[in-house]
Design a protein around this motif. Structure first.
Motif, PDB file in Angstrom:
ATOM      1  N   PHE A 196       0.949  -1.385   0.018  1.00 37.33           N
ATOM      2  CA  PHE A 196       0.003   0.021  -0.219  1.00 37.33           C
ATOM      3  C   PHE A 196       0.844   1.234  -0.162  1.00 37.33           C
ATOM      4  CE2 PHE A 196      -3.159  -3.024   1.328  1.00 37.33           C
ATOM      5  CZ  PHE A 196      -4.291  -2.686   0.719  1.00 37.33           C
ATOM      6  N   THR A 197       2.058   1.052   0.342  1.00 40.35           N
ATOM      7  CA  THR A 197       2.868   2.395   0.427  1.00 40.35           C
ATOM      8  C   THR A 197       4.085   2.478  -0.845  1.00 40.35           C
ATOM      9  OG1 THR A 197       4.394   1.558   1.994  1.00 40.35           O
ATOM     10  CG2 THR A 197       2.754   2.717   2.809  1.00 40.35           C
ATOM     11  N   LYS A 198       4.072   1.362  -1.342  1.00 39.11           N
ATOM     12  CA  LYS A 198       5.067   1.252  -2.714  1.00 39.11           C
ATOM     13  C   LYS A 198       4.461   0.723  -3.950  1.00 39.11           C
ATOM     14  CE  LYS A 198       9.409  -0.515  -4.072  1.00 39.11           C
ATOM     15  NZ  LYS A 198       9.604   0.409  -4.943  1.00 39.11           N
ATOM     16  N   GLU A 199       3.862  -0.645  -3.860  1.00 39.46           N
ATOM     17  CA  GLU A 199       3.750  -1.304  -5.032  1.00 39.46           C
ATOM     18  C   GLU A 199       2.486  -0.663  -5.634  1.00 39.46           C
ATOM     19  OE1 GLU A 199       5.407  -3.489  -6.725  1.00 39.46           O
ATOM     20  OE2 GLU A 199       6.550  -4.267  -4.752  1.00 39.46           O
ATOM     21  N   LEU A 200       1.331  -0.336  -4.773  1.00 40.65           N
ATOM     22  CA  LEU A 200      -0.017   0.386  -5.390  1.00 40.65           C
ATOM     23  C   LEU A 200       0.472   1.497  -5.892  1.00 40.65           C
ATOM     24  CD1 LEU A 200      -2.995   0.177  -5.839  1.00 40.65           C
ATOM     25  CD2 LEU A 200      -3.393   1.179  -3.534  1.00 40.65           C
ATOM     26  N   PRO A 201       0.818   2.644  -5.231  1.00 38.95           N
ATOM     27  CA  PRO A 201       1.006   3.991  -5.776  1.00 38.95           C
ATOM     28  C   PRO A 201       2.282   4.078  -6.840  1.00 38.95           C
ATOM     29  CG  PRO A 201       2.239   3.772  -3.468  1.00 38.95           C
ATOM     30  CD  PRO A 201       1.168   2.558  -3.509  1.00 38.95           C
ATOM     31  N   ASP A 202       3.159   3.242  -6.875  1.00 40.31           N
ATOM     32  CA  ASP A 202       4.165   3.080  -7.941  1.00 40.31           C
ATOM     33  C   ASP A 202       3.767   2.613  -9.182  1.00 40.31           C
ATOM     34  OD1 ASP A 202       5.861   4.010  -5.987  1.00 40.31           O
ATOM     35  OD2 ASP A 202       7.416   2.279  -6.199  1.00 40.31           O
ATOM     36  N   GLN A 245      -0.527  -0.181 -18.251  1.00 43.85           N
ATOM     37  CA  GLN A 245      -2.082  -0.302 -17.504  1.00 43.85           C
ATOM     38  C   GLN A 245      -2.184  -1.679 -17.223  1.00 43.85           C
ATOM     39  OE1 GLN A 245      -5.146   1.189 -20.386  1.00 43.85           O
ATOM     40  NE2 GLN A 245      -3.600   2.629 -21.283  1.00 43.85           N
ATOM     41  N   ILE A 246      -1.743  -2.574 -17.539  1.00 40.53           N
ATOM     42  CA  ILE A 246      -1.979  -3.958 -16.971  1.00 40.53           C
ATOM     43  C   ILE A 246      -1.259  -4.104 -15.877  1.00 40.53           C
ATOM     44  CG2 ILE A 246      -1.022  -6.165 -17.268  1.00 40.53           C
ATOM     45  CD1 ILE A 246      -1.823  -6.226 -20.291  1.00 40.53           C
ATOM     46  N   ARG A 247       0.035  -3.570 -15.395  1.00 40.23           N
ATOM     47  CA  ARG A 247       0.519  -3.431 -14.221  1.00 40.23           C
ATOM     48  C   ARG A 247      -0.292  -2.939 -13.131  1.00 40.23           C
ATOM     49  NH1 ARG A 247       5.650  -5.382 -13.950  1.00 40.23           N
ATOM     50  NH2 ARG A 247       6.204  -4.211 -11.954  1.00 40.23           N
ATOM     51  N   ALA A 248      -0.632  -1.841 -13.737  1.00 37.31           N
ATOM     52  CA  ALA A 248      -1.612  -0.948 -12.509  1.00 37.31           C
ATOM     53  C   ALA A 248      -2.652  -1.842 -12.274  1.00 37.31           C
ATOM     54  CB  ALA A 248      -1.850   0.465 -13.316  1.00 37.31           C
ATOM     55  N   SER A 249      -3.534  -2.392 -13.476  1.00 40.66           N
ATOM     56  CA  SER A 249      -4.766  -3.219 -13.085  1.00 40.66           C
ATOM     57  C   SER A 249      -4.558  -4.227 -12.308  1.00 40.66           C
ATOM     58  CB  SER A 249      -5.416  -3.346 -14.506  1.00 40.66           C
ATOM     59  OG  SER A 249      -6.760  -4.134 -14.198  1.00 40.66           O
ATOM     60  N   VAL A 250      -3.567  -5.097 -12.634  1.00 45.16           N
ATOM     61  CA  VAL A 250      -3.092  -6.260 -11.802  1.00 45.16           C
ATOM     62  C   VAL A 250      -3.099  -5.870 -10.393  1.00 45.16           C
ATOM     63  CG1 VAL A 250      -1.541  -8.102 -11.623  1.00 45.16           C
ATOM     64  CG2 VAL A 250      -2.604  -7.530 -13.819  1.00 45.16           C
TER      65      VAL A 250
END
Length: 321
Positions: free
Chosen positions: A142-148, A162-167
């Protein structure tokens, strides 16, 4: 003349183009469905929840606060972090997706409000960071993977990003963590006959999240249909995040090693539930390989899949009620 609706680079308007908006497209179907299912967190009566919470054991209250804090912080995170995806859809000229994602952000904000109102109602107004900060996997996601992954779209809204963000967002944060946790919490509440207000909150949130998940599956499907090599991006990102995602769940159980957790929650049952849903959603994405991109935009199968999951969950909840 080709016109752009990209943020800051607008040269025209999608709704003025020939044909306007295709209301049969999948994003507009989700948008219309959401318009018909409005709810207000302030309308939910939480008075019985306060009494139920006060009657819990110390361990049960700790567990409830821990789970609630994780979800409240998570809902706040996604409320903030989704916004670059809205701009990415504008950059691609997809007004229907952009419209749906504005509803998506609004719903995540309501989820955040609902949890905060619940904590206030049961009398918990102290700082809650102690419930999330010791969980390294939670903080990583929640502080790295999601926002990055989401803010990467600001500089590069490519299909791969977009795929990396959606996954990350839809299939890990929502599909693996949130929906699994909501199911577990609903099962505990229904089985014990407690926290009726929270049961209402989770029911409303679950309805919203099923549409969110369907959009995430749809987004990955349309990119995979357009470029078969992007299936590897789906699988790659999932493999990167599955271990920390499951770590979010297991770290909550670590302190009860050898003992029965509060509410007799079964960690293995939760893991099996999560992996089953992940596997079936990935199969839905993989089935788009080689498909006609134009048909994907009208294909409601991601929504059908989420409704099937809902039906299965309802049957399990009825069995424990």
């Amino acid at each position: 003349m080709k016109r752009s609706i990209e943020h800051g680079k607008r040269t025209g308007f999608a709704t003025l183009q020939k044909g306007g908006i295709n209301f049969d497209s999948f994003p507009m179907r989700l948008f219309a469905k959401g318009n018909g299912r409005q709810w207000n967190p302030a309308d939910i009566d939480l008075s019985q929840d306060a009494r139920d919470f006060a009657a819990m054991t110390d361990d049960e209250r700790w567990w409830t606060c821990s789970l609630g804090a994780q979800f409240m912080a998570g809902e706040e995170s996604v409320t903030q972090d989704l916004q670059p995806f809205v701009a990415a859809m504008a950059a691609e000229g997809r007004i229907a997706d952009e419209m749906y994602l504005t509803q998506f952000v609004y719903e995540e904000a309501k989820h955040t409000e609902a949890f905060r109102r619940w904590f206030d109602a049961v009398g918990i107004i102290d700082d809650l960071h102690e419930y999330i900060e010791p969980n390294d996997h939670y903080m990583q996601i929640f502080t790295k993977e999601l926002p990055d992954s989401l803010y990467a779209l600001g500089s590069d809204p490519s299909p791969r990003n977009q795929i990396r963000a959606s996954v990350t967002y839809n299939h890990i944060v929502e599909g693996t963590l949130a929906l699994t946790g909501y199911f577990a919490w609903q099962k505990v509440c229904a089985g014990r006959g407690i926290l009726p207000g929270m049961q209402q909150i989770i029911k409303h949130i679950g309805d919203d999240e099923r549409r969110h998940m369907a959009w995430g599956t749809f987004t990955c499907r349309r990119h995979v249909a357009a470029d078969d090599s992007l299936w590897e991006a789906v699988d790659e990102r999932m493999q990167e995040l599955l271990v920390p995602a499951m770590g979010v769940v297991t770290e909550t159980f670590d302190q009860y090693e050898g003992d029965v957790p509060p509410f007799d929650v079964d960690m293995n049952e939760l893991a099996e539930y999560a992996m089953d849903k992940v596997g079936r959603r990935l199969s839905a994405i993989e089935s788009a390989r080689g498909a006609n991109v134009r048909t994907i935009d009208l294909d409601a199968s991601p929504e059908v899949l989420e409704e099937r999951f809902h039906t299965e969950d309802e049957a399990q909840l009825a069995a424990v009620s």
